[in-house]
Design a protein around this motif. Structure first.
Motif, short mmCIF file in Angstrom:
data_model
loop_
_atom_site.label_atom_id
_atom_site.label_comp_id
_atom_site.label_asym_id
_atom_site.label_seq_id
_atom_site.Cartn_x
_atom_site.Cartn_y
_atom_site.Cartn_z
N ASN A 1 -10.54 -10.53 -7.85
CA ASN A 1 -11.10 -10.47 -7.24
C ASN A 1 -12.72 -9.96 -7.29
OD1 ASN A 1 -13.07 -10.53 -4.29
ND2 ASN A 1 -12.20 -12.59 -4.83
N ARG A 2 -14.15 -9.87 -7.75
CA ARG A 2 -15.09 -9.26 -7.44
C ARG A 2 -16.02 -9.73 -6.25
NH1 ARG A 2 -16.08 -13.60 -12.88
NH2 ARG A 2 -15.34 -14.54 -11.63
N MET A 3 -15.61 -9.35 -5.05
CA MET A 3 -16.71 -9.10 -4.03
C MET A 3 -16.93 -7.44 -4.14
SD MET A 3 -15.03 -11.95 -0.92
CE MET A 3 -14.91 -13.54 -1.89
N PRO A 4 -17.47 -7.30 -3.73
CA PRO A 4 -17.86 -5.92 -3.70
C PRO A 4 -17.41 -5.01 -2.70
CG PRO A 4 -19.29 -6.80 -2.32
CD PRO A 4 -19.00 -8.01 -3.02
N PHE A 5 -16.46 -5.15 -1.27
CA PHE A 5 -15.57 -5.01 -0.67
C PHE A 5 -14.61 -5.44 -0.29
CE2 PHE A 5 -14.83 -4.35 4.02
CZ PHE A 5 -14.77 -2.41 4.33
N LYS A 6 -13.25 -4.88 -0.38
CA LYS A 6 -11.48 -5.13 -0.26
C LYS A 6 -11.73 -4.31 0.29
CE LYS A 6 -11.55 -6.24 -4.91
NZ LYS A 6 -11.42 -5.75 -6.00
N PHE A 7 -10.26 -5.08 1.22
CA PHE A 7 -9.62 -4.22 2.08
C PHE A 7 -7.88 -4.35 2.98
CE2 PHE A 7 -12.78 -6.38 4.74
CZ PHE A 7 -11.81 -6.42 5.74
N VAL A 8 -7.36 -3.53 3.05
CA VAL A 8 -5.91 -3.88 3.50
C VAL A 8 -5.82 -3.67 4.77
CG1 VAL A 8 -3.28 -4.33 2.45
CG2 VAL A 8 -5.27 -4.13 1.19
N VAL B 1 9.87 -12.01 -7.63
CA VAL B 1 9.00 -12.87 -6.85
C VAL B 1 8.01 -12.22 -6.68
CG1 VAL B 1 8.78 -13.39 -3.87
CG2 VAL B 1 10.74 -13.84 -4.89
N LEU B 2 8.00 -10.73 -6.59
CA LEU B 2 6.28 -10.00 -6.99
C LEU B 2 5.66 -10.12 -8.19
CD1 LEU B 2 7.21 -7.12 -5.47
CD2 LEU B 2 5.65 -8.44 -4.31
N ASP B 3 6.13 -10.76 -9.33
CA ASP B 3 5.61 -11.14 -10.16
C ASP B 3 4.99 -12.24 -10.73
OD1 ASP B 3 4.78 -10.70 -13.10
OD2 ASP B 3 6.63 -12.60 -12.92
N GLN C 1 1.01 -1.92 -0.49
CA GLN C 1 1.28 -1.36 -1.63
C GLN C 1 1.02 -2.26 -2.81
OE1 GLN C 1 3.33 -2.67 0.94
NE2 GLN C 1 5.30 -2.80 0.10
N TYR C 2 0.88 -3.64 -2.53
CA TYR C 2 0.59 -4.71 -4.00
C TYR C 2 -0.89 -4.95 -3.60
CZ TYR C 2 5.99 -3.89 -3.56
OH TYR C 2 6.80 -3.72 -4.12
N GLU D 1 1.92 -1.45 8.53
CA GLU D 1 2.69 -0.34 6.86
C GLU D 1 1.57 0.67 6.14
OE1 GLU D 1 1.79 -4.15 6.52
OE2 GLU D 1 2.96 -5.16 5.98
N GLN D 2 2.71 1.60 6.50
CA GLN D 2 1.81 2.63 5.71
C GLN D 2 1.05 2.58 3.90
OE1 GLN D 2 4.52 5.51 4.52
NE2 GLN D 2 4.93 6.17 6.83
N GLY D 3 -0.11 2.81 4.03
CA GLY D 3 -1.41 2.34 3.24
C GLY D 3 -1.98 1.54 3.35
N CYS D 4 -2.34 0.58 4.98
CA CYS D 4 -3.31 -0.01 4.67
C CYS D 4 -5.03 1.10 5.01
CB CYS D 4 -3.00 -0.57 6.05
SG CYS D 4 -1.53 -1.73 6.17
N SER D 5 -5.72 0.44 4.95
CA SER D 5 -7.10 0.94 5.19
C SER D 5 -7.73 1.32 5.88
CB SER D 5 -7.76 -0.44 3.52
OG SER D 5 -7.94 -0.37 2.67
N ALA D 6 -6.79 0.22 7.21
CA ALA D 6 -6.74 0.19 8.74
C ALA D 6 -5.65 -0.36 9.34
CB ALA D 6 -8.24 -0.31 9.14
#
Length: 255
Positions: free
Chosen positions: A56-63, A22-24, A49-50, A67-72
């Protein structure tokens, strides 16, 4: 943060053969779609985690998410982001594993700029995957613990929020087999599904654009009406013999 037991169940399934299958497919779809969306800020809600925004070429990307591993760390239905500040939001299976999917979509609508994009993936209840969910006894295991949302219903929710659906597709036509050998044997169903039963894919993808209703002010025209151009006056010409010919009076007419 998410319940540790649920997060462990999700991670185990994502690392299985079926989860990787599915992830692929989802990674390839997101890579293709997000590459053509431009702006400054892009957000991914869930699945930190994925990196579904890697193309994407935007200058600012975040998650963002729980879940553990999020930017915020933030609740998906109450995002600490300013209104009208985000150009792109992707929701990889975010709606079906939360108790208030309507509010999540409202939050996405709030933080998106006018003409901003949202890309959604979800499990299709009208498929072999949805049938497996209804028949399985393990209702607490991922992903069968989610509330699969029908594609027509999701489109209605988006339309109520003034989103316009501009693209979409279905995938994962192979039955949810846990063994790698059966997944490999049934790969032929992937190509056949797009042709023979396109609405029965196990996963759907949807891309929508936010529109805002507004007024267009029609101002009165204060400028003067432009004057008509002056026409050139005919010039008398001297013919042979010293006679003057006026174009207004053809030869033979008396002056």
């Amino acid at each position: 943060m998410l319940n540790s037991a649920r997060q462990q169940s999700m991670q185990q399934w994502l690392e299985s053969s079926l989860g990787q299958y599915v992830l692929d497919q989802e990674q390839r779809y997101f890579d293709q779609v997000v590459a053509d969306v431009f702006g400054y800020n892009a957000a991914q809600i869930g699945f930190p985690q994925y990196d579904f925004l890697r193309n994407n070429r935007m200058p600012f990307k975040f998650v963002m998410g729980l879940e553990q591993g999020c930017s915020a760390y933030a609740m998906p239905h109450s995002l600490p982001i300013g209104s009208g500040s985000t150009d792109l939001v992707i929701l990889p299976h975010t709606l079906e594993f939360n108790t208030c999917p309507h509010q999540i979509l409202r939050e996405v609508h709030r933080i998106l700029i006018p003409e901003g994009h949202v890309v959604i993936s979800g499990f299709n209840p009208f498929s072999l995957w949805g049938l497996h969910q209804r028949m399985t006894s393990s209702k607490t295991d991922f992903p069968w613990c989610g509330r699969f949302i029908a594609l027509p219903r999701l489109k209605d929710w988006l339309e109520l929020l003034n989103f316009e659906t501009i693209a979409g597709r279905l995938g994962c036509y192979v039955p949810p087999c846990e063994r790698e050998t059966w997944l490999s044997r049934l790969r032929f169903m992937e190509d056949a599904g797009d042709r023979w039963w396109p609405i029965a894919g196990g996963v759907y993808y949807l891309q929508a654009v936010k529109h805002e209703c507004g007024m267009r002010i029609i101002k009165p025209c204060w400028e003067n009406v432009p004057k008509t151009k002056k026409r050139a006056a005919p010039v008398a010409q001297i013919e042979k013999g010293g006679k003057i010919h006026n174009p207004k009076n053809p030869p033979g007419c008396q002056q």
